[in-house]
Design an enzyme around this catalytic site. Sequence first.
Site, PDB file in Angstrom:
ATOM      1  N   ASP A  35      -2.843   8.943  -7.157  1.00  0.00           N
ATOM      2  CA  ASP A  35      -3.298   7.590  -6.838  1.00  0.00           C
ATOM      3  C   ASP A  35      -2.117   6.964  -6.117  1.00  0.00           C
ATOM      4  OD1 ASP A  35      -3.519   4.747  -6.936  1.00  0.00           O
ATOM      5  OD2 ASP A  35      -5.116   4.994  -8.395  1.00  0.00           O
ATOM      6  N   HIS A  36      -2.275   6.685  -4.841  1.00  0.00           N
ATOM      7  CA  HIS A  36      -1.090   6.321  -4.056  1.00  0.00           C
ATOM      8  C   HIS A  36      -0.459   5.002  -4.510  1.00  0.00           C
ATOM      9  CE1 HIS A  36      -3.731   3.729  -1.593  1.00  0.00           C
ATOM     10  NE2 HIS A  36      -2.628   3.121  -1.220  1.00  0.00           N
ATOM     11  N   HIS A  57      -6.862   2.069  -8.274  1.00  0.00           N
ATOM     12  CA  HIS A  57      -5.682   1.262  -7.956  1.00  0.00           C
ATOM     13  C   HIS A  57      -5.506   0.049  -8.883  1.00  0.00           C
ATOM     14  CE1 HIS A  57      -5.693   3.904  -4.665  1.00  0.00           C
ATOM     15  NE2 HIS A  57      -6.385   3.193  -3.807  1.00  0.00           N
TER      16      HIS A  57
HETATM   17  C1  BG6 Z   1      -7.506   3.312  -0.431  1.00  0.00           C
HETATM   18  C2  BG6 Z   1      -8.884   2.775  -0.182  1.00  0.00           C
HETATM   19  O1  BG6 Z   1      -7.501   4.134  -1.558  1.00  0.00           O
HETATM   20  O2  BG6 Z   1      -6.605   2.223  -0.621  1.00  0.00           O
HETATM   21  C3  BG6 Z   1      -8.889   1.879   1.038  1.00  0.00           C
HETATM   22  O3  BG6 Z   1      -9.798   3.848   0.015  1.00  0.00           O
HETATM   23  C4  BG6 Z   1      -7.854   0.782   0.893  1.00  0.00           C
HETATM   24  O4  BG6 Z   1     -10.178   1.302   1.259  1.00  0.00           O
HETATM   25  C5  BG6 Z   1      -6.499   1.353   0.498  1.00  0.00           C
HETATM   26  O5  BG6 Z   1      -7.757   0.107   2.127  1.00  0.00           O
HETATM   27  C6  BG6 Z   1      -5.554   0.226   0.121  1.00  0.00           C
HETATM   28  O6  BG6 Z   1      -4.257   0.724  -0.025  1.00  0.00           O
HETATM   29  P1  BG6 Z   1      -2.992  -0.225   0.187  1.00  0.00           P
HETATM   30  O7  BG6 Z   1      -1.834   0.628  -0.193  1.00  0.00           O
HETATM   31  O8  BG6 Z   1      -3.010  -0.634   1.620  1.00  0.00           O
HETATM   32  O9  BG6 Z   1      -3.196  -1.412  -0.712  1.00  0.00           O
END
Ligand code: BG6
Length: 504
Positions: A190-191, A253
């Site tokens: 989960d990034h 997230h």
């Molecule tokens: C991704 C989603 O996992 O996370 C995207 O699929 C979203 O829709 C993105 O834009 C948001 O990531 P960050 O790091 O820009 O908040």
Amino acid sequence: MVDASKKPQKPEPCCFVIFGVTGDLTHRLVIPALYNLAESGLLPDKFCIVGIARKKMSDDELRQSLMDGLNKHATRPVKKNIAEKLLSCLTCLEASNDDPASFDQLSKSFEKLEKDKGTRGNRLFYLAVPPSAFAPIAEQLGHAGLLREEHGAWRRLVVEKPFGTDLASAKVLNSKLLKIADEHQSYRIDHYLSKETVQNILVLRFANGMFEPIWNRNHIDHIQITVDEKLAVGHRGSFYDATGALRDMVPNHLFQLLSLVTMEPPARFDAQAVRSEKAEVLAAIQTQSSEDALKNSVRGQYRAGKVGDEAIEDYRKTPDVKSNSTTETYAALKLTIDNWRWAGVPFYLRTGKALGIKRTEVAIKFKQAPFAMFRDTPVDRLSQNYLVISIEPTEGITLQFNTKVPGPTVSIDGVEMKFRYKDYFKTEPSTGYETLIYDCMIGDNILFQRADGVEAGWQAVQPFLDAWKKAGADGLVGYKAGSEGPEEADELLARDGRHWRKLT
Ligand code: BG6
């Protein structure tokens, strides 16, 4: 975890195998992250990259494509010698998940490669492929014995979100994957966990003595978690229309943020203890009846508007989105956590696309001080006490408190004490994936999701998914692109005598 203060250890020799090597994720994130690790001297001394393509390409052809991707997406100026050295260790192999024989062939190719490159049989399989291909590829890897850990070599499997599309499919996926690779071999990315400020939540809470004693229902009024995006759905219509804001952002997230903020202190800073506490608190999110789920949520869909100078079309006019779509591009939820620490504390979560501002933050609102003492003074109100953990675009922590305005009378105003990462630490621009990839190579899965945590997340959102599906278009509200989201989201808090923190 990469520690900025100490030079981290180099990982053991390994072979980094990428399924989906021709795809966007590999070009945009994986190779740029490997480049940054190479530049920081954090790749193993003996290392090779194997790109698996469905149709055979020459090594040179693949190298060129990845080099082009790197030049386009690198977060730092690309040093030619480092990039060339990195890509010189690349081999392209062919395999298709509907052709088991091609995986048997892979097995032979790996053995030969590993002998030549001295990577001792350690293999990291990175599935940079659409979710529908996770299980089929893993199954083929399993059948061909490629994930079997033997003769002291490790074998690891990395998958990206989404892990399922609801509780039932997440369980099926987990059980399929766990038949093939053990939990200790599984790295579910989960990034959000790659973000420094997200990792810092644990340090803020547990490496300081002053927060934990007040981190509970006795002192905290409520917590708000916001992940607002300016980005509209754009070219992702087909994926997004089948997914929606809730599935795309919340069980993964937003729940990573929620679990780090609410978990009990783990006994040790290790993957087992930390992930157990995270899963435990997610499992304690109260399951809502269908009626409550509707009452405690808002679903919005953007209509035409402007985000900055950019004109945004109505969501339903996005390519590959149904013209009568009821998919939400905005979701707000009120949740409660059924345990001793959090009983009675509401958690308000919101996330949406095509909003006027990009903000990711966790705002902890403390209970108001009693006003009695100021009753006979010119003070007419006290400002609110918030501790705000800012994740994007600003990275830092802000404490809001009341202070006396200088002068002869008692006058009080709210002020802010701010910590900003960039003021204290010098960091190299990164993709965020460096820490995650490095951790996979050293075998530390503290920043990866465990199966029970994934399932607990889906379990908590399932009542909303079910209730929204049943309601269809009923209750779906429009909001103008470039706005702060639907007014109904304000009402969700107003009903409780609260309001969202103003995002600036
Ligand atoms: C991704 C989603 O996992 O996370 C995207 O699929 C979203 O829709 C993105 O834009 C948001 O990531 P960050 O790091 O820009 O908040």
